[in-house]
Design an enzyme around this catalytic site. Sequence first.
Site, PDB file in Angstrom:
ATOM      1  N   CYS A  73       0.826  -1.213   0.000  1.00 60.09           N
ATOM      2  CA  CYS A  73       0.000   0.000   0.000  1.00 60.09           C
ATOM      3  C   CYS A  73       0.860   1.264   0.000  1.00 60.09           C
ATOM      4  O   CYS A  73       0.552   2.237  -0.704  1.00 60.09           O
ATOM      5  CB  CYS A  73      -0.962   0.003   1.176  1.00 60.09           C
ATOM      6  SG  CYS A  73      -0.164  -0.179   2.794  1.00 60.09           S
ATOM      7  N   HIS A 180      -2.237   1.163   7.060  1.00 60.56           N
ATOM      8  CA  HIS A 180      -2.493   1.344   5.637  1.00 60.56           C
ATOM      9  C   HIS A 180      -2.050   2.736   5.187  1.00 60.56           C
ATOM     10  O   HIS A 180      -2.009   3.679   5.986  1.00 60.56           O
ATOM     11  CB  HIS A 180      -3.984   1.166   5.347  1.00 60.56           C
ATOM     12  CG  HIS A 180      -4.302   0.941   3.899  1.00 60.56           C
ATOM     13  ND1 HIS A 180      -3.759  -0.095   3.172  1.00 60.56           N
ATOM     14  CD2 HIS A 180      -5.097   1.621   3.035  1.00 60.56           C
ATOM     15  CE1 HIS A 180      -4.229  -0.058   1.936  1.00 60.56           C
ATOM     16  NE2 HIS A 180      -5.028   0.988   1.829  1.00 60.56           N
ATOM     17  N   ASP A 198      -8.103   4.278  -2.148  1.00 58.99           N
ATOM     18  CA  ASP A 198      -7.519   3.066  -1.587  1.00 58.99           C
ATOM     19  C   ASP A 198      -6.889   2.218  -2.688  1.00 58.99           C
ATOM     20  O   ASP A 198      -7.574   1.767  -3.619  1.00 58.99           O
ATOM     21  CB  ASP A 198      -8.616   2.265  -0.862  1.00 58.99           C
ATOM     22  CG  ASP A 198      -8.048   1.230   0.076  1.00 58.99           C
ATOM     23  OD1 ASP A 198      -6.966   0.687  -0.201  1.00 58.99           O
ATOM     24  OD2 ASP A 198      -8.701   0.961   1.104  1.00 58.99           O
TER      25      ASP A 198
END
Length: 452
Positions: A73, A180, A198
Amino acid sequence: MEPISESVEKKSISDIKDTPKLQFYRRKLPDSCIPFSSPEGKKIFQEALLFGHMECYFKLAAQFRTQDEPAFCGLSTLVMVLNALEIDPEQVWKGPWRWYHENMLDCCVPVKVIEQDGINLGQFVCLAECNGLETKMIIVDENATLENFREVLLKYTKQDEYLITLSYSRKVLSQTGDGHFSPVGGYHVERDLVLILDTARFKYPPHWVSASLIFEAMQGKDKSTGKPRGYVIMNKKPSSRPLLLFRFSDQFGLTLDKSCIKSNMSMLSGWKAWVSEPCDSCVSIEGIIANAVIFLLKEATTSTQQELIFTTQLDIKCCQGISDQHLCSIKILIDELQDHEVYKLVDATFSAKFTNTNCEALLGTPAVSFKEPSGSMKCVRMLKSQHFITLLLLCSPYQVMVDTLQGTTGAMLNTFLLQIMGSEDTKYLKNEIGLLKKQFTVLFCSYKSCCK
């Protein structure tokens, strides 16, 4: 290290017996999040666009990607930002094309380590700065306020030259997983909603979430550092470029090999002890550097692991696609290094005291060579022990390694190097040393953390 984003799913799979075919296809967004593509999400987008706070969206949307690995991520977020801000990596991706990809972002922490453990916020910033970005990191601790965060959203979502990335805990958003990274795609002022782009699109789609909730999510502590997370404001650095030639080797980086970590920490501890030694102010800088060379050669010749500290971009990349412009920059960099006062002092020590050593086994790849640009003389440049020792002296983060610099060998070296680097017109070398020093700081602090 930042915990892997999908650790909850991975743990649930390994803990459940006799279910080898258990699989996941996405997750349902919790009520705290509004799907970007839903009717309400589209309405929020339209209104935010009219308010003028979606300008940052379009460059990011053009580079929106799904992360290649569950723990990527941070890398995928950074790749989106780098390509959105049109940073030239000065490395060939594939064919003739220079373009950022996750596998190219391994200068601060090896990609194979990130693939397993992810990255923390400090490492993320190190990667960003080593690849041509200017950063402002805000840790969401007791000094950070929601009001300041809203001011940042108001200011930077109205333009596309600066981009915001967030490091947060999914748990606070009632999502599965924990640590994240995501870029901010826009802001709805009246409803106080932030658009989260995302990169784990196999798990959650882009979504809107309240600024207060995402701020709370950034307050959650990262288990690898024990510190809160935060956000980073990034823009294209006007006078910087990615590393041209040198880099820390994967062997010296935060490797997955525990014995290698122990060996590297031993070397760093020895180097720290040496720069921490008391130093009489009357001792000459020439004498200090000569002693440094002797110490490092002793480390190299007695090391049982013989791990490389440095390697070069040319060792790890297919150099057939490197442009003449890049090779010309490398030539200037090495010329600047060899003309540097520290290199001359290091070379003088070699000439006086050594004839044949194997110090390359510790300090850098032995006999690195490359051809110069086609427009210049056809010759091969060689990198020697002197280059790598000089590099280590120049990029060591003395102020981080030593608790107090006053009256130490590190203090004298640090003062001398700051004066030299400030007075010489060596823009390529200054850039290279600055980026390597940032990496060295991250590596040193990470080693201390994992070896407690």
